[in-house]
Design a protein around this motif. Sequence first.
Motif, PDB file in Angstrom:
ATOM      1  N   GLU A  72       0.882  -1.164   0.000  1.00 36.84           N
ATOM      2  CA  GLU A  72       0.000   0.000   0.000  1.00 36.84           C
ATOM      3  C   GLU A  72       0.923   1.218   0.000  1.00 36.84           C
ATOM      4  O   GLU A  72       1.592   1.472   0.993  1.00 36.84           O
ATOM      5  CB  GLU A  72      -0.902  -0.024   1.232  1.00 36.84           C
ATOM      6  N   VAL A  73       0.991   1.896  -1.131  1.00 41.63           N
ATOM      7  CA  VAL A  73       1.949   2.984  -1.302  1.00 41.63           C
ATOM      8  C   VAL A  73       1.214   4.320  -1.242  1.00 41.63           C
ATOM      9  O   VAL A  73       0.242   4.519  -1.970  1.00 41.63           O
ATOM     10  CB  VAL A  73       2.673   2.871  -2.667  1.00 41.63           C
ATOM     11  N   HIS A  74       1.676   5.198  -0.368  1.00 43.72           N
ATOM     12  CA  HIS A  74       1.106   6.540  -0.298  1.00 43.72           C
ATOM     13  C   HIS A  74       2.058   7.510  -0.961  1.00 43.72           C
ATOM     14  O   HIS A  74       3.219   7.600  -0.559  1.00 43.72           O
ATOM     15  CB  HIS A  74       0.913   6.975   1.161  1.00 43.72           C
ATOM     16  N   VAL A  75       1.568   8.212  -1.975  1.00 43.01           N
ATOM     17  CA  VAL A  75       2.411   9.234  -2.597  1.00 43.01           C
ATOM     18  C   VAL A  75       1.727  10.586  -2.474  1.00 43.01           C
ATOM     19  O   VAL A  75       0.509  10.706  -2.641  1.00 43.01           O
ATOM     20  CB  VAL A  75       2.708   8.936  -4.086  1.00 43.01           C
ATOM     21  N   GLN A  76       2.518  11.594  -2.174  1.00 50.60           N
ATOM     22  CA  GLN A  76       1.983  12.956  -2.155  1.00 50.60           C
ATOM     23  C   GLN A  76       1.894  13.447  -3.591  1.00 50.60           C
ATOM     24  O   GLN A  76       2.859  13.332  -4.350  1.00 50.60           O
ATOM     25  CB  GLN A  76       2.912  13.885  -1.364  1.00 50.60           C
ATOM     26  N   LEU A  77       0.748  13.976  -3.963  1.00 52.23           N
ATOM     27  CA  LEU A  77       0.587  14.528  -5.308  1.00 52.23           C
ATOM     28  C   LEU A  77       1.024  15.990  -5.309  1.00 52.23           C
ATOM     29  O   LEU A  77       0.746  16.722  -4.359  1.00 52.23           O
ATOM     30  CB  LEU A  77      -0.872  14.420  -5.756  1.00 52.23           C
ATOM     31  N   GLU A  78       1.693  16.372  -6.374  1.00 51.12           N
ATOM     32  CA  GLU A  78       2.157  17.760  -6.498  1.00 51.12           C
ATOM     33  C   GLU A  78       1.009  18.660  -6.943  1.00 51.12           C
ATOM     34  O   GLU A  78       0.595  18.638  -8.105  1.00 51.12           O
ATOM     35  CB  GLU A  78       3.273  17.848  -7.534  1.00 51.12           C
ATOM     36  N   THR A  79       0.493  19.423  -6.020  1.00 48.36           N
ATOM     37  CA  THR A  79      -0.504  20.441  -6.361  1.00 48.36           C
ATOM     38  C   THR A  79      -0.069  21.712  -5.651  1.00 48.36           C
ATOM     39  O   THR A  79       0.766  21.658  -4.743  1.00 48.36           O
ATOM     40  CB  THR A  79      -1.904  20.044  -5.846  1.00 48.36           C
ATOM     41  N   ASP A  80      -0.631  22.850  -6.040  1.00 47.44           N
ATOM     42  CA  ASP A  80      -0.245  24.105  -5.376  1.00 47.44           C
ATOM     43  C   ASP A  80      -0.842  24.179  -3.983  1.00 47.44           C
ATOM     44  O   ASP A  80      -0.212  24.639  -3.047  1.00 47.44           O
ATOM     45  CB  ASP A  80      -0.733  25.311  -6.192  1.00 47.44           C
ATOM     46  N   THR A  81      -2.097  23.727  -3.883  1.00 50.49           N
ATOM     47  CA  THR A  81      -2.794  23.858  -2.607  1.00 50.49           C
ATOM     48  C   THR A  81      -3.248  22.489  -2.102  1.00 50.49           C
ATOM     49  O   THR A  81      -3.230  21.502  -2.837  1.00 50.49           O
ATOM     50  CB  THR A  81      -4.035  24.772  -2.750  1.00 50.49           C
ATOM     51  N   LYS A  82      -3.658  22.442  -0.848  1.00 47.85           N
ATOM     52  CA  LYS A  82      -4.073  21.182  -0.219  1.00 47.85           C
ATOM     53  C   LYS A  82      -5.344  20.631  -0.877  1.00 47.85           C
ATOM     54  O   LYS A  82      -6.001  21.324  -1.647  1.00 47.85           O
ATOM     55  CB  LYS A  82      -4.279  21.407   1.281  1.00 47.85           C
ATOM     56  N   ILE A  83      -5.688  19.404  -0.538  1.00 45.24           N
ATOM     57  CA  ILE A  83      -6.767  18.746  -1.290  1.00 45.24           C
ATOM     58  C   ILE A  83      -8.163  19.289  -0.967  1.00 45.24           C
ATOM     59  O   ILE A  83      -9.036  19.294  -1.828  1.00 45.24           O
ATOM     60  CB  ILE A  83      -6.695  17.203  -1.148  1.00 45.24           C
ATOM     61  N   PHE A  84      -8.371  19.781   0.267  1.00 43.52           N
ATOM     62  CA  PHE A  84      -9.722  20.259   0.599  1.00 43.52           C
ATOM     63  C   PHE A  84      -9.774  21.704   1.087  1.00 43.52           C
ATOM     64  O   PHE A  84     -10.786  22.137   1.635  1.00 43.52           O
ATOM     65  CB  PHE A  84     -10.363  19.343   1.652  1.00 43.52           C
TER      66      PHE A  84
ATOM     67  N   GLY B 254       9.397  12.669   2.734  1.00 42.45           N
ATOM     68  CA  GLY B 254       8.127  12.021   3.090  1.00 42.45           C
ATOM     69  C   GLY B 254       7.122  11.947   1.955  1.00 42.45           C
ATOM     70  O   GLY B 254       5.949  11.678   2.177  1.00 42.45           O
ATOM     71  N   SER B 255       7.571  12.171   0.707  1.00 44.03           N
ATOM     72  CA  SER B 255       6.612  12.168  -0.405  1.00 44.03           C
ATOM     73  C   SER B 255       6.183  10.754  -0.789  1.00 44.03           C
ATOM     74  O   SER B 255       5.210  10.570  -1.501  1.00 44.03           O
ATOM     75  CB  SER B 255       7.190  12.897  -1.621  1.00 44.03           C
ATOM     76  N   LEU B 256       6.923   9.743  -0.312  1.00 49.25           N
ATOM     77  CA  LEU B 256       6.556   8.344  -0.595  1.00 49.25           C
ATOM     78  C   LEU B 256       6.588   7.565   0.717  1.00 49.25           C
ATOM     79  O   LEU B 256       7.596   7.587   1.422  1.00 49.25           O
ATOM     80  CB  LEU B 256       7.574   7.737  -1.568  1.00 49.25           C
ATOM     81  N   ARG B 257       5.474   6.932   1.067  1.00 53.91           N
ATOM     82  CA  ARG B 257       5.438   6.117   2.293  1.00 53.91           C
ATOM     83  C   ARG B 257       4.764   4.795   1.980  1.00 53.91           C
ATOM     84  O   ARG B 257       3.771   4.746   1.268  1.00 53.91           O
ATOM     85  CB  ARG B 257       4.687   6.852   3.400  1.00 53.91           C
TER      86      ARG B 257
END
Length: 422
Positions: free
Chosen positions: A17-29, A201-204
Amino acid sequence: MSTQAATADRTVVIGLEVHVQLETDTKIFCGCSTEPAEDEAPNTRTCPTCLGLPGALPVLNEGAVEAAVKVGKAIDADIPETTTFHRKNYYYPDLPKNFQLTQYDAPICADGELEIRVDGDPRTVGITRAHLEEDPGSLQHAGGSIESATHTLVNYNRAGTPLMEIVTEPDFRSPAETRAFLAKLEEVLEYLGVFDPGRDGSLRVDANVSLVPAEHVDGDGTIDGDALDDVNRAEVKNISSHRGAEQALAYEVTRQENVLRRGREIEQETRHWDEDRGVTVGMRSKEAEKDYRYFREGDLPALEVADWKDRIAIPELPDARRERFRDEYGLDREAASKLTSTKAVADFFEDVASEFDPDLAATWVADNLLGELNYREMEITDVEDRLDEFTRLIELVAADELPTQKAEEGGPRELPHGGEPP
Ligand code: ADP
Ligand code: ZN
Ligand code: MG
């Protein structure tokens, strides 16, 4: 299968189960930036939404959805007509709302795959699902590790960073295969421009591992579903690198083998990878899905994504580009591989090859430029504004105005206009 690392009568089975941070300018919500400011103080890059204050409402970031659709296309996943968000309820101090906004029965991507190479042979890893969710905040255990800390500090600056959780089928048969997969996944995500591997921490990774009795494994390596469900497995958390995954899993396989050898049972549990000590430590019995009391997030309407797949384009992916480089420029496998290691490298090579002889371009970019960057532990993106000078050097060599050896040694220092080496 050649890479089965098993005790005499057991087969190693691993799913990630791989968690990756997506590159966006702002947070998801919310509208908070995802980019840490230099020396930022804890809990400053926050707002009522990502702090979970009463009455604050989430608004979905379109950029995060677009990035997820790109991933879905790259792994050849099914993207549904409609995708929805759920609350995953649990208490942990990094989660101010006491639930995580995630996806449950209608994830944005399902049933994909990614091809890796194992001992030179191609091998397809099934991807069960990939869904969007919010990153929790981060905890800092004062005075040492999670076990010995006297107290813990919490920082919500990271809370709400878009994450994609990519869940694989239990298709890995050795720790080394997971490393190959993670490298490939990162490469693809980097090509898509949705991921920054350099970010801390971009990949966990959570890695599930069990030893399945070999009598349930077919000659071609397939395992029937009941055998996978019947065997107890450990879920190893806190893995943050490819190398860490391989090491943690190698340790865990040996630990389970030793437990079985002593005639004991493997417990179904969550274990923590202690990177400094190089061991996995039992944390808790593994929680079951029903423990989370998933229910639909009422503050986010269902999202129609049926036509997004056609609307959103993705670039040529590394494997395809590698093949094309071999066909189009007559490169050998090694050169094609080096010259497609990142999208920026491949783009630069193609720029140079469009102006000069492809062989000359390949030698200069693969050997001289990448060799030098590798030596200095730099990326091509670190010297972006110097690439013109490098191209000028090749131009002089191509025009026989500068002997190759002099160009390699002195670089543009020798140039009439006196640049510095790239
Ligand atoms: P859970 O809901 O208990 O977390 P999932 O079915 O969601 O279980 O699977 C989680 C991960 O565990 C997946 O990556 C899957 O491939 C992996 N997995 C499932 N069965 C096994 C097994 N027997 N050994 C190792 N990994 C497994
Ligand atoms: Zn916020
Ligand atoms: Mg699960």
